[in-house]
Scaffold this active site. Structure first.
Site, short mmCIF file in Angstrom:
data_model
loop_
_atom_site.label_atom_id
_atom_site.label_comp_id
_atom_site.label_asym_id
_atom_site.label_seq_id
_atom_site.Cartn_x
_atom_site.Cartn_y
_atom_site.Cartn_z
N LEU A 47 8.51 -0.25 0.17
CA LEU A 47 7.58 0.58 -0.30
C LEU A 47 8.10 1.79 -1.36
O LEU A 47 8.94 2.46 -1.04
CB LEU A 47 6.74 1.44 0.77
CG LEU A 47 6.11 0.45 1.78
CD1 LEU A 47 5.51 1.28 2.66
CD2 LEU A 47 5.41 -0.44 1.21
N GLY B 90 4.94 5.33 -4.45
CA GLY B 90 4.49 6.88 -4.33
C GLY B 90 5.42 7.62 -5.51
O GLY B 90 6.13 7.58 -5.88
N ARG C 106 6.32 16.13 -3.26
CA ARG C 106 7.30 16.97 -2.68
C ARG C 106 8.73 17.25 -3.42
O ARG C 106 9.60 18.36 -3.44
CB ARG C 106 7.60 17.03 -1.30
CG ARG C 106 6.29 17.24 -0.42
CD ARG C 106 6.48 16.57 0.95
NE ARG C 106 6.37 15.10 1.06
CZ ARG C 106 6.07 14.41 2.14
NH1 ARG C 106 6.40 15.03 3.34
NH2 ARG C 106 5.93 13.21 2.31
N GLU D 141 0.61 10.61 12.81
CA GLU D 141 1.41 11.34 11.77
C GLU D 141 1.37 12.76 12.23
O GLU D 141 0.57 13.42 12.89
CB GLU D 141 0.47 11.21 10.47
CG GLU D 141 0.68 9.82 9.97
CD GLU D 141 2.35 9.33 9.71
OE1 GLU D 141 2.78 10.02 9.05
OE2 GLU D 141 2.87 8.73 10.35
N ASN E 284 37.61 10.49 -39.48
CA ASN E 284 36.91 8.99 -39.55
C ASN E 284 35.69 9.23 -39.85
O ASN E 284 34.93 8.05 -40.14
CB ASN E 284 36.95 8.47 -38.03
CG ASN E 284 36.02 9.43 -36.99
OD1 ASN E 284 36.00 10.46 -37.30
ND2 ASN E 284 35.72 8.81 -35.89
N ALA F 147 55.15 16.37 -41.60
CA ALA F 147 54.22 17.37 -40.79
C ALA F 147 53.53 17.92 -41.92
O ALA F 147 53.82 18.09 -43.10
CB ALA F 147 55.17 18.52 -40.33
C1 UD1 Z 1 6.00 7.87 6.56
C2 UD1 Z 1 5.20 7.39 7.99
C3 UD1 Z 1 6.07 8.31 8.96
C4 UD1 Z 1 7.54 8.36 8.98
C5 UD1 Z 1 7.95 8.56 7.62
C6 UD1 Z 1 9.55 8.11 7.83
C7 UD1 Z 1 2.96 6.70 7.27
C8 UD1 Z 1 1.69 7.04 7.47
N1 UD1 Z 1 3.92 7.55 7.80
O1 UD1 Z 1 5.80 9.33 6.20
O2 UD1 Z 1 5.22 7.99 10.17
O3 UD1 Z 1 7.79 9.07 10.06
O4 UD1 Z 1 7.59 7.69 6.86
O5 UD1 Z 1 10.12 8.71 6.65
O6 UD1 Z 1 3.53 5.58 6.84
N2 UD1 Z 1 4.34 4.81 -0.51
C9 UD1 Z 1 3.77 3.79 -1.42
N3 UD1 Z 1 2.33 3.92 -1.41
C10 UD1 Z 1 1.59 5.04 -0.91
C11 UD1 Z 1 1.99 5.83 -0.26
C12 UD1 Z 1 3.60 5.82 0.03
O7 UD1 Z 1 4.16 2.97 -1.97
O8 UD1 Z 1 0.34 4.96 -1.27
C13 UD1 Z 1 5.76 4.57 -0.26
C14 UD1 Z 1 6.34 5.95 -1.04
O9 UD1 Z 1 6.91 5.53 -2.15
C15 UD1 Z 1 7.53 6.21 0.05
C16 UD1 Z 1 7.09 5.44 1.47
O10 UD1 Z 1 5.92 4.76 1.20
O11 UD1 Z 1 8.81 5.42 -0.35
C17 UD1 Z 1 6.79 6.58 2.45
O12 UD1 Z 1 6.03 7.41 1.86
P1 UD1 Z 1 5.93 8.80 2.31
O13 UD1 Z 1 4.54 9.40 1.77
O14 UD1 Z 1 7.16 9.69 1.92
O15 UD1 Z 1 5.61 9.07 3.83
P2 UD1 Z 1 5.97 10.02 4.82
O16 UD1 Z 1 4.99 11.13 4.77
O17 UD1 Z 1 7.32 10.43 4.60
CA CA Z 2 9.06 9.76 3.28
#
Ligand code: UD1
Ligand code: CA
Length: 452
Positions: free
Chosen positions: A9, A12, A16, A156, A387, A424
């Protein structure tokens, strides 16, 4: 063993992080977080990797060219569950296990992923979650277990009750699923929660409701599962990785005087009995030969150093250095520079895009650019290869055994023939023949025994 595919994944924004760069492209140890997780996943030889990309997807894609990965687009970032759904098409003919990984957990090891995959097979369950117990679970999804101790669901942080928030066992965001059941469970989740998102974590409850089995692998290494959401986490992840990398080199026979103040990228290769002094960064695809001594306070990027080289207080970028050559203190070697063996680029010397032969020395206060220097050449202090004429760059050629006197200026394009000498302070504007002495401003030919 069933076949294995991975879904990473990476769609995102990473709000933050407060960054223009998508979160998963932030780097530790010289590689983006998403590259770390993909290269770790590749150790398990998956049939295919799918990265789900979205926010600045083209940029993420361009950074992952050559990483053995396919791409699925998530147009709107509607949650981790929604992100996984986007990979369904690419897996329509796939019937094995799917590892779901987050692009922001760069420290996971191949051993742990392997354990997760193997446990899924061994216990013949439909889903396995990688969990860990942490002192501070805030921000993570909590693992809610039933009375029998099995995983019942994941809640969550933002949706958890005060009671659930006290649970220390967290979801690492790393799972193994039966591929077909994964996508059928995803059809059944909604976005009625605190964040209005389709949570991947909700499918655990769906699995349980449909009497599919969910197991957990609990890791005891909290540092491995860190999910990077903020710059502070990025520093934490970077520090953990540095420790790992330095330990590996220490085990391989490298002396690192102060690992806490030494930064070595993951791809760097270092030979035996190398000594690295503090405040040194060794970056990118650098290779260092045996018994070389580096630092203190040096930065070496994408370079290849031979054996028994010394580099002190210097910056080297995209250069090659032969065996037993000394660099610094305070040298700046720029891209395209190649020094032979037993040579020297000494104090306050800058060299750019120049090839210098064996046993040739540029000991002090010189600028050498776009130049070829043969063997056993001595370049006197303060020598400049001029140069650049303000419009174009020109080349200088200095042949074997030449002696360039202190404070010479060589106005390029120019060639100084074998065993020639410049006096020199000469400003050399014309080619110098072999075995010839030139001196003056502009430099003129003299007999070797002629005195002014
Ligand atoms: C997520 C988990 C949480 C876990 C944590 C571990 C969910 C709902 N929550 O939370 O339970 O403890 O990871 O680190 O899954 N991303 C997408 N598309 C989206 C949203 C996110 O590709 O629509 C990707 C982000 O780029 C990221 C990853 O998913 O690489 C995790 O997303 P993030 O928003 O960081 O989730 P957390 O709130 O950390
Ligand atoms: Ca995360």
């Amino acid at each position: 063993m069933s076949e294995l595919a991975t879904i990473i994944l990476a769609a995102g924004k990473g709000t933050r992080m407060k960054s223009e760069l998508p979160k998963v492209l932030h780097q530790i140890g010289g590689k983006s977080m998403v590259e770390h997780i993909i290269s770790t996943a590749n150790n398990l030889n998956p049939t295919l990797n799918i990265a789900v990309i979205g926010y600045k997807g083209e940029l993420v894609k361009s950074k992952l060219e050559g990483s053995n990965v396919n791409f699925a687009y998530q147009k709107e970032q509607l949650g981790t569950g929604h992100a996984v759904m986007q990979a369904e098409k690419l897996l329509s003919d796939f019937a094995g296990s799917v590892l779901v990984l987050c692009g922001d957990t760069p420290l996971l090891t191949a051993d742990t992923l392997d354990r997760l995959f193997k446990q899924q097979q061994r216990e013949d369950v439909e889903a396995t979650v990688l969990t860990t117990e942490v002192n501070d679970p805030s921000g993570y999804g909590r693992i809610v277990r039933d009375q029998a101790g099995n995983v019942a669901k994941i809640v969550e942080d933002k949706d958890a009750t005060a009671e659930q928030r006290k649970i220390n066992e967290i979801n690492t965001g790393t799972y193994c699923f039966d591929s077909k059941l994964l996508f059928s469970a995803l059809d059944k989740i909604d976005n009625e929660n605190a964040q209005g998102e389709y949570y991947l974590t909700d499918i655990i409850e769906v699995f349980r409701e449909e009497n599919n089995q969910v197991a957990a692998v609990v890791t005891n290494d909290e540092s491995e599962t860190l999910g990077v959401n903020t710059r502070r986490h990025l520093v934490q992840a970077g520090n953990t990785l540095q420790k790992r990398i330095c330990n590996q080199h220490l085990e391989n026979g490298v002396t690192i005087i102060d690992p806490e103040n030494t930064f070595i990228d993951q791809e760097v290769e270092i030979g035996k009995d190398v000594v690295i002094y503090p405040f040194t960064n060794i970056e990118g695809e650098t290779e260092i030969g045996n018994e070389t001594i580096i630092g203190p306070q040096s930065r070496i990027i994408d370079s290849k150093l031979g054996s028994e080289v010394t580099v002190e207080h210097s910056v080297l970028r995209k250069v090659k250095i032969g065996d037993k050559t000394k660099v610094g203190p305070f040298a700046y070697l720029r891209p395209g520079t190649e020094l032979g063996s037993e040579g020297k680029a000494g104090s306050f010397v800058e060299i750019k895009k120049s090839k210098i032969g064996d046993q040739s020395k540029v000991p002090h206060l010189s600028y050498i650019g776009d130049t070829r220097i043969g063997q056993e050449v001595n370049i006197g202090a303060g020598t400049i290869t001029a140069n650049y004429d303000g419009e174009e760059k020109h080349k200088t050629e200095i042949q074997d055994q030449v002696f360039i006197g202190s404070n010479s200026t060589l106005v390029a394009p120019i060639r100084v023939g074998q065993s020639a000498v410049t006096g020199a302070g000469s400003v050399v504007t014309k080619d110098v023949a072999d075995n010839t002495l030139v001196l003056g401003v502009p430099a003129k030919e003299k007999d070797f025994d002629e005195k002014d």
